[in-house]
Design a protein around this motif. Structure first.
Motif, PDB file in Angstrom:
ATOM      1  N   ASP A 190       5.477   6.609   4.989  1.00 13.09           N
ATOM      2  CA  ASP A 190       5.559   7.018   3.809  1.00 13.09           C
ATOM      3  C   ASP A 190       5.034   8.442   3.909  1.00 13.09           C
ATOM      4  O   ASP A 190       4.550   9.346   4.419  1.00 13.09           O
ATOM      5  CB  ASP A 190       4.734   6.102   2.550  1.00 13.09           C
ATOM      6  N   GLY A 203      -7.060  -2.074  -7.122  1.00 16.50           N
ATOM      7  CA  GLY A 203      -6.972  -2.578  -5.402  1.00 16.50           C
ATOM      8  C   GLY A 203      -8.192  -4.089  -4.705  1.00 16.50           C
ATOM      9  O   GLY A 203     -10.139  -2.852  -5.751  1.00 16.50           O
ATOM     10  N   SER A 204      -8.748  -4.277  -3.612  1.00 20.75           N
ATOM     11  CA  SER A 204      -9.997  -4.839  -3.333  1.00 20.75           C
ATOM     12  C   SER A 204     -10.774  -4.394  -2.338  1.00 20.75           C
ATOM     13  O   SER A 204     -11.982  -4.180  -1.930  1.00 20.75           O
ATOM     14  CB  SER A 204      -9.597  -6.093  -2.609  1.00 20.75           C
ATOM     15  N   GLY A 205      -9.585  -3.436  -0.762  1.00 20.52           N
ATOM     16  CA  GLY A 205     -10.397  -2.757  -0.352  1.00 20.52           C
ATOM     17  C   GLY A 205     -10.444  -3.787   1.142  1.00 20.52           C
ATOM     18  O   GLY A 205     -10.767  -3.746   1.780  1.00 20.52           O
ATOM     19  N   ASN A 216       0.746  -1.254   0.450  1.00 21.22           N
ATOM     20  CA  ASN A 216      -0.052   0.465  -0.191  1.00 21.22           C
ATOM     21  C   ASN A 216       0.576   0.993   0.042  1.00 21.22           C
ATOM     22  O   ASN A 216       0.225   2.211  -0.649  1.00 21.22           O
ATOM     23  CB  ASN A 216      -0.702   0.033   1.202  1.00 21.22           C
ATOM     24  N   ARG A 224     -12.682   1.248   0.276  1.00 21.41           N
ATOM     25  CA  ARG A 224     -11.401   1.874  -0.312  1.00 21.41           C
ATOM     26  C   ARG A 224     -11.790   3.804  -0.588  1.00 21.41           C
ATOM     27  O   ARG A 224     -13.084   3.708  -0.343  1.00 21.41           O
ATOM     28  CB  ARG A 224     -11.677   1.707  -1.573  1.00 21.41           C
ATOM     29  N   LEU A 243      -6.035  -3.837   4.325  1.00 18.51           N
ATOM     30  CA  LEU A 243      -6.255  -3.947   5.944  1.00 18.51           C
ATOM     31  C   LEU A 243      -7.808  -4.186   6.258  1.00 18.51           C
ATOM     32  O   LEU A 243      -7.129  -4.965   7.959  1.00 18.51           O
ATOM     33  CB  LEU A 243      -6.601  -2.181   5.330  1.00 18.51           C
ATOM     34  N   LEU A 286     -10.932   3.115   7.711  1.00 14.51           N
ATOM     35  CA  LEU A 286     -10.266   2.359   6.074  1.00 14.51           C
ATOM     36  C   LEU A 286     -10.065   0.777   7.032  1.00 14.51           C
ATOM     37  O   LEU A 286     -10.122  -0.021   5.826  1.00 14.51           O
ATOM     38  CB  LEU A 286      -9.065   2.822   7.264  1.00 14.51           C
ATOM     39  N   LYS A 335       2.111   2.035  -3.403  1.00 16.58           N
ATOM     40  CA  LYS A 335       1.189   1.848  -4.371  1.00 16.58           C
ATOM     41  C   LYS A 335       0.780   3.384  -4.404  1.00 16.58           C
ATOM     42  O   LYS A 335       0.443   4.001  -5.236  1.00 16.58           O
ATOM     43  CB  LYS A 335       0.411   0.987  -4.013  1.00 16.58           C
ATOM     44  N   TYR A 336       0.510   4.084  -2.195  1.00  4.63           N
ATOM     45  CA  TYR A 336      -0.184   5.523  -2.607  1.00  4.63           C
ATOM     46  C   TYR A 336       1.449   5.889  -2.361  1.00  4.63           C
ATOM     47  O   TYR A 336       0.538   7.313  -1.662  1.00  4.63           O
ATOM     48  CB  TYR A 336      -1.272   5.457  -1.428  1.00  4.63           C
TER      49      TYR A 336
HETATM   50  P1  ADP Z   1      -7.053  -1.780  -1.285  1.00  2.00           P
HETATM   51  O1  ADP Z   1      -5.473  -1.575  -1.611  1.00  2.00           O
HETATM   52  O2  ADP Z   1      -6.366  -2.607  -1.756  1.00  2.00           O
HETATM   53  O3  ADP Z   1      -7.470  -0.755  -1.674  1.00  2.00           O
HETATM   54  P2  ADP Z   1      -7.012  -2.061   1.566  1.00  2.00           P
HETATM   55  O4  ADP Z   1      -7.585  -2.691   2.540  1.00  2.00           O
HETATM   56  O5  ADP Z   1      -5.218  -2.260   1.919  1.00  2.00           O
HETATM   57  O6  ADP Z   1      -7.429  -2.492  -0.316  1.00  2.00           O
HETATM   58  O7  ADP Z   1      -6.714  -0.174   1.977  1.00  2.00           O
HETATM   59  C1  ADP Z   1      -7.723   0.246   1.721  1.00  2.00           C
HETATM   60  C2  ADP Z   1      -7.824   1.642   1.868  1.00  2.00           C
HETATM   61  O8  ADP Z   1      -6.994   2.670   2.208  1.00  2.00           O
HETATM   62  C3  ADP Z   1      -7.052   1.739  -0.209  1.00  2.00           C
HETATM   63  O9  ADP Z   1      -7.894   2.125  -0.986  1.00  2.00           O
HETATM   64  C4  ADP Z   1      -6.145   3.102  -0.163  1.00  2.00           C
HETATM   65  O10 ADP Z   1      -7.194   4.273  -0.367  1.00  2.00           O
HETATM   66  C5  ADP Z   1      -6.052   2.983   1.905  1.00  2.00           C
HETATM   67  N1  ADP Z   1      -4.804   3.187   2.014  1.00  2.00           N
HETATM   68  C6  ADP Z   1      -4.279   2.734   2.199  1.00  2.00           C
HETATM   69  N2  ADP Z   1      -3.354   2.434   2.410  1.00  2.00           N
HETATM   70  C7  ADP Z   1      -2.801   3.438   2.376  1.00  2.00           C
HETATM   71  C8  ADP Z   1      -2.082   4.175   2.576  1.00  2.00           C
HETATM   72  N3  ADP Z   1      -0.409   3.830   2.994  1.00  2.00           N
HETATM   73  N4  ADP Z   1      -1.709   5.682   2.435  1.00  2.00           N
HETATM   74  C9  ADP Z   1      -2.610   6.129   1.574  1.00  2.00           C
HETATM   75  N5  ADP Z   1      -4.002   5.623   1.729  1.00  2.00           N
HETATM   76  C10 ADP Z   1      -3.566   4.124   2.010  1.00  2.00           C
END
Ligand code: ADP
Length: 508
Positions: A437, A466-468, A409, A456, A471, A450, A412-413
């Motif tokens: 990050d 992503g699937s949400g 994550n 998401r 986390l 979250l 990715k973000y």
């Molecule tokens: P996914 O990444 O598959 O969508 P996650 O459950 O891992 O599902 O994350 C849920 C949401 O939390 C993500 O869609 C994203 O919007 C947010 N998120 C998670 N990690 C981060 C991060 N490090 N920085 C910003 N947003 C994040």
């Protein structure tokens, strides 16, 4: 009687249990009323004996219908080998009480007490009743009864006990007959408990009945007033009031009925939704399962080509293949999370518990993701306290999954800057792992949501795959291992995802 009307009214005898319940109540009324009449007409022994015969004829049928009701309530199919003999016994007992002098041979009435003179078949009669009792109780005991059935059962048992004491034991063995009526009235217990059991889950229908009853009573009172009106003015006023009340009464009943119908519809919808949710979960788990095999195969082939097993490749091809490999890894993680959700929620997951060092798992994730960070030109850092106590008792592969979820994550973000992995002891006995990050960050409002399933952040959902679930799965796992999970973040500046686990001390 009211209870009886209530149940009839409640579902218009639609289902079997209320049909048998109806007959059960009917036989009960016959028994109690005629036994009562027999006492009232005690000084006229002929009439009294006839009434008593009617009461006694109804008795086996009451026990038979109790047997049926009990079977339907526990949802048991009638076993023909039992139900037919029980029915036969019932008919024989009923006939023997109705005809001839074998069960009741006569009555005597001395000083306001009615005594029954039993015939030679009396003992067999009681044994027959006892057999029906046993046939009623046995299947209920065998099957683990629900609350509803338990309530019914309490009624039946109270009824049986008082019946045995007052109608059988005291009169037959102790010659005490003046308490006989208590046994007869114990049927009320059975009726009350059964009604409660039948209505328990549909209390709202009782509301309709209450509204109807109240309305009818009011109409009755007003109608009587109309009949008793002293003069024509009074008559007109009373009639007008009655007319208005009839209209309002109908409206009242209609609205209550509608409310009940709506409630039923809602319940149906809720049931459907629950079913659809189950179907959806099943679909996710099947789809995820089917996706995993080809993804793993792709991973294997890509690695082989990258390792040069298929001959030399150009640097550009290598770069493309590395990108494919990373995307493929992402897909595998996603599919794994999809599979995990179902397994964890339904408790199907098997944890391979063992000791692990959080720092080692963090280091492993760091190594695995270095390439991906490099490709995004992000500075990936690993900061681990030298003296950190980080031994935990978990499923190491699952904890690794959590770290991977955090780290993937973070990469990715985050578009530019850095991602850091940290391990520390925030307080004695606990180890804390952090993935920070310098990415997009998360608003306070979003932070709260979250860790929910499928959640998401909307602005991010369009840009990344992503699937949400990542986390959500991580939270389930960390909590399973007795730890805590959380996030600290400032929108636009970056985020820190962390978990804390209890340290398991080495035995010295
Ligand atoms: P996914 O990444 O598959 O969508 P996650 O459950 O891992 O599902 O994350 C849920 C949401 O939390 C993500 O869609 C994203 O919007 C947010 N998120 C998670 N990690 C981060 C991060 N490090 N920085 C910003 N947003 C994040």
């Amino acid at each position: 009687m009211t209870l009886l009307i209530m149940v009839i009214n409640h579902n218009r005898l639609k289902d079997k249990e209320s049909q048998t319940f109806f007959f059960m109540s009917l036989f009960m009324l016959i028994w109690v009323d005629f036994a009562y009449l027999a006492r009232i007409f005690g000084n006229n022994t002929n009439v009294s004996e006839t009434f008593l015969r009617i009461a006694w004829t109804a008795t086996p049928f009451l026990f038979y219908t109790t047997y049926l009701t009990s079977n339907y309530l526990i949802g048991e199919k009638l076993n023909k080998h039992i139900s037919f003999p029980v029915f036969l016994i019932t008919v024989v007992l009923g006939l023997s009480a109705a005809i001839g002098k074998h069960v009741i041979s006569g009555v005597t009435f001395t000083s306001a007490t009615l005594d029954i003179i039993y015939g030679d078949f009396f003992f067999a009669f009681m044994m027959g009743i006892f057999l029906i009792m046993v046939a009623t109780i046995l299947p209920v005991i065998r099957k683990k009864p629900s609350r509803k059935v338990l309530i019914f059962l309490v009624g039946v048992i109270l009824f049986y006990i008082s019946n045995f004491i007052f109608n059988i034991f005291l009169p037959v063995f102790m010659d005490i007959t003046y308490l006989y009526y208590l046994g007869d009235y114990s049927t009320i217990l059975l009726l009350a408990f059964t009604t409660y059991a039948v209505l328990r889950h549909e209390l709202f229908d009782v509301k309709v009945f209450a509204a109807e009853l109240l309305t009818v009573i009011i109409w009755g009172v007003l109608f009587t007033q109309v009949l008793l009106a002293a003069d024509s003015t009074q008559l007109m006023i009373d009639s007008a009031v009655l007319a208005v009340m009839v209209v309002f009464g109908i409206l009242l009943i209609r609205s209550v009925t509608k409310e009940v119908q709506q409630k039923e519809e809602l319940e149906n919808l809720a049931r459907k939704l629950k079913h659809m949710d189950e179907v959806k979960n099943e679909f996710i788990s099947v789809a995820a399962h089917e996706l995993r095999a080809p993804l793993t195969a792709i991973k294997g082939y890509l690695s082989m080509i990258l390792d040069g097993d298929a001959g030399k490749i150009t640097p550009q091809a290598k770069e493309f293949l590395q990108d494919s490999l990373l995307s493929n890894e992402r897909m595998i993680r996603l599919v794994n999370n999809m599979l995990d959700v179902g397994r964890i929620e339904e408790g199907r997951i098997v944890y391979q518990k063992g000791y692990a060092h959080v720092s080692e798992l963090m280091r492993r994730a760091y190594t695995e993701f270095r390439l991906e960070a490099e490709r995004k030109q992000l500075d990936l850092r690993l900061e681990i306290d030298k003296e950190v106590e980080d031994r935990v008792y978990v499923d190491p592969d699952r904890l690794h999954e959590v770290i991977v979820n955090f780290l993937s994550n973070a990469l990715k973000y985050t578009e530019k800057g850095w991602v850091a992995l940290k391990v520390s002891n925030p307080r004695s006995g606990w180890v804390r792992a952090e993935v920070s990050d310098s990415g997009v960050g998360i608003t306070k409002k979003e932070q709260k949501k979250l860790f929910r399933k499928f959640y998401r952040i909307r602005s991010e959902a369009g840009k990344t795959i992503g699937s949400g679930l990542g986390l959500y799965v991580s939270k389930l796992l960390i909590e399973k291992f007795g730890g805590k999970i959380g996030v600290e973040s400032e929108f636009g500046k970056g985020s820190t995802f962390w978990f804390e686990l209890p340290v398991s001390k080495k035995k010295s």
